[in-house]
Write a protein that holds these residues in place. Structure first.
Motif, PDB file in Angstrom:
ATOM      1  N   MET A  26      -6.604 -14.210   9.783  1.00 51.58           N
ATOM      2  CA  MET A  26      -6.363 -14.576   8.387  1.00 51.58           C
ATOM      3  C   MET A  26      -7.219 -13.747   7.442  1.00 51.58           C
ATOM      4  N   ALA A  27      -8.469 -13.541   7.789  1.00 53.46           N
ATOM      5  CA  ALA A  27      -9.355 -12.740   6.943  1.00 53.46           C
ATOM      6  C   ALA A  27      -8.883 -11.292   6.880  1.00 53.46           C
ATOM      7  N   LEU A  28      -8.459 -10.762   8.024  1.00 57.64           N
ATOM      8  CA  LEU A  28      -7.995  -9.375   8.057  1.00 57.64           C
ATOM      9  C   LEU A  28      -6.723  -9.190   7.231  1.00 57.64           C
ATOM     10  N   THR A  29      -5.778 -10.131   7.325  1.00 52.23           N
ATOM     11  CA  THR A  29      -4.555 -10.019   6.523  1.00 52.23           C
ATOM     12  C   THR A  29      -4.853 -10.177   5.035  1.00 52.23           C
ATOM     13  N   PHE A  30      -5.797 -11.048   4.695  1.00 49.67           N
ATOM     14  CA  PHE A  30      -6.165 -11.205   3.283  1.00 49.67           C
ATOM     15  C   PHE A  30      -6.798  -9.922   2.745  1.00 49.67           C
ATOM     16  N   VAL A  31      -7.684  -9.319   3.531  1.00 50.79           N
ATOM     17  CA  VAL A  31      -8.331  -8.074   3.088  1.00 50.79           C
ATOM     18  C   VAL A  31      -7.296  -6.965   2.942  1.00 50.79           C
ATOM     19  N   ALA A  32      -6.374  -6.861   3.896  1.00 54.21           N
ATOM     20  CA  ALA A  32      -5.346  -5.818   3.811  1.00 54.21           C
ATOM     21  C   ALA A  32      -4.444  -6.045   2.595  1.00 54.21           C
ATOM     22  N   GLY A  33      -4.040  -7.292   2.356  1.00 50.54           N
ATOM     23  CA  GLY A  33      -3.221  -7.580   1.174  1.00 50.54           C
ATOM     24  C   GLY A  33      -3.944  -7.259  -0.114  1.00 50.54           C
ATOM     25  N   THR A  34      -5.237  -7.569  -0.148  1.00 53.73           N
ATOM     26  CA  THR A  34      -6.031  -7.258  -1.340  1.00 53.73           C
ATOM     27  C   THR A  34      -6.125  -5.755  -1.553  1.00 53.73           C
ATOM     28  N   LEU A  35      -6.324  -5.007  -0.475  1.00 54.34           N
ATOM     29  CA  LEU A  35      -6.387  -3.544  -0.601  1.00 54.34           C
ATOM     30  C   LEU A  35      -5.057  -2.976  -1.089  1.00 54.34           C
ATOM     31  N   PHE A  36      -3.953  -3.494  -0.577  1.00 49.03           N
ATOM     32  CA  PHE A  36      -2.644  -3.001  -1.022  1.00 49.03           C
ATOM     33  C   PHE A  36      -2.412  -3.314  -2.495  1.00 49.03           C
ATOM     34  N   SER A  37      -2.712  -4.550  -2.904  1.00 52.08           N
ATOM     35  CA  SER A  37      -2.471  -4.893  -4.309  1.00 52.08           C
ATOM     36  C   SER A  37      -3.451  -4.176  -5.233  1.00 52.08           C
ATOM     37  N   THR A  38      -4.679  -3.920  -4.765  1.00 44.70           N
ATOM     38  CA  THR A  38      -5.640  -3.153  -5.576  1.00 44.70           C
ATOM     39  C   THR A  38      -5.172  -1.717  -5.734  1.00 44.70           C
ATOM     40  N   GLU A  45       0.375  -0.312 -11.830  1.00 44.82           N
ATOM     41  CA  GLU A  45       1.268  -1.484 -11.843  1.00 44.82           C
ATOM     42  C   GLU A  45       0.510  -2.666 -12.439  1.00 44.82           C
ATOM     43  N   LYS A  46       1.037  -3.264 -13.513  1.00 46.87           N
ATOM     44  CA  LYS A  46       0.359  -4.356 -14.202  1.00 46.87           C
ATOM     45  C   LYS A  46       1.090  -5.695 -14.069  1.00 46.87           C
ATOM     46  N   ASN A  47       2.309  -5.687 -13.562  1.00 45.30           N
ATOM     47  CA  ASN A  47       3.091  -6.909 -13.443  1.00 45.30           C
ATOM     48  C   ASN A  47       2.531  -7.762 -12.296  1.00 45.30           C
ATOM     49  N   PRO A  48       2.136  -9.027 -12.571  1.00 45.38           N
ATOM     50  CA  PRO A  48       1.554  -9.866 -11.521  1.00 45.38           C
ATOM     51  C   PRO A  48       2.535 -10.187 -10.385  1.00 45.38           C
ATOM     52  N   ASP A  49       3.833 -10.273 -10.725  1.00 50.32           N
ATOM     53  CA  ASP A  49       4.806 -10.551  -9.673  1.00 50.32           C
ATOM     54  C   ASP A  49       4.876  -9.409  -8.668  1.00 50.32           C
ATOM     55  N   VAL A  50       4.857  -8.200  -9.146  1.00 46.55           N
ATOM     56  CA  VAL A  50       4.915  -7.036  -8.255  1.00 46.55           C
ATOM     57  C   VAL A  50       3.615  -6.936  -7.452  1.00 46.55           C
ATOM     58  N   LEU A  51       2.481  -7.208  -8.104  1.00 47.45           N
ATOM     59  CA  LEU A  51       1.205  -7.171  -7.389  1.00 47.45           C
ATOM     60  C   LEU A  51       1.163  -8.230  -6.284  1.00 47.45           C
ATOM     61  N   LEU A  57       3.340  -7.961   1.150  1.00 40.89           N
ATOM     62  CA  LEU A  57       3.803  -6.901   2.054  1.00 40.89           C
ATOM     63  C   LEU A  57       2.644  -6.325   2.865  1.00 40.89           C
ATOM     64  N   GLY A  58       1.520  -6.111   2.240  1.00 39.41           N
ATOM     65  CA  GLY A  58       0.354  -5.589   2.962  1.00 39.41           C
ATOM     66  C   GLY A  58      -0.167  -6.572   3.995  1.00 39.41           C
ATOM     67  N   ALA A  59      -0.208  -7.854   3.613  1.00 35.54           N
ATOM     68  CA  ALA A  59      -0.710  -8.868   4.536  1.00 35.54           C
ATOM     69  C   ALA A  59       0.224  -9.041   5.722  1.00 35.54           C
ATOM     70  N   PHE A  60       1.520  -9.145   5.480  1.00 34.25           N
ATOM     71  CA  PHE A  60       2.455  -9.332   6.587  1.00 34.25           C
ATOM     72  C   PHE A  60       2.617  -8.065   7.421  1.00 34.25           C
TER      73      PHE A  60
END
Length: 131
Positions: A26-38, A45-51, A57-60
């Motif tokens: 769970m921690a690894l998927t959260f970190v990966a998702g955060t890196l992708f959205s960052t 990209e400024k739209n929160p829905d796209v972020l 997508l990064g987490a999964f």
């Protein structure tokens, strides 16, 4: 002979509980998702829905890679276990080891197998003969 189904213990093996593994994934998927959205945010990209979608997508994607790695590890262990079982089941046909008393290599040339087994039991326990 060692049990071929027993798990193999490596000299440096770490055992983790299921809870620790789930928390680490769970921690690894959260970190990966955060890196992708960052990275998407840094790209402009400024739209929160796209972020949020990029985060998911990064987490999964990371979860999928962990699952593929885990299945690969299971297949590797299974192949090693099958090889050990096959290696332990091979018999040298030129010089077979003597078998158990009920196999053909130790069976007497004539007479009933049951009577032979009873005779072997009588001899091993020093019981009196019925004759």
């Amino acid at each position: 002979m060692a049990n071929p189904f027993a798990p193999e213990r490596a000299p440096r093996q770490i055992e983790l509980s299921r809870r620790v593994v789930v928390m680490a994934v769970m921690a690894l998927t959260f970190v990966a998702g955060t890196l992708f959205s960052t990275a998407a945010f840094a790209a402009g990209e400024k739209n929160p829905d796209v972020l949020a979608m990029v985060f998911a997508l990064g987490a999964f994607g990371t979860l999928f890679l962990i699952l593929v790695w885990y299945l690969g590890q299971l297949a590797r262990v299974d192949c090693a276990r099958r090889a050990r079982i096959l290696e332990s089941s091979r018999v040298d046909r030129r010089n077979p080891a003597p078998g158990a008393p009920w196999t053909q290599t130790r069976r007497p040339p004539s007479g009933s197998t049951i009577m032979w087994a009873a005779s072997m039991f009588r001899r091993s326990t020093d019981a009196p003969s019925i004759r």
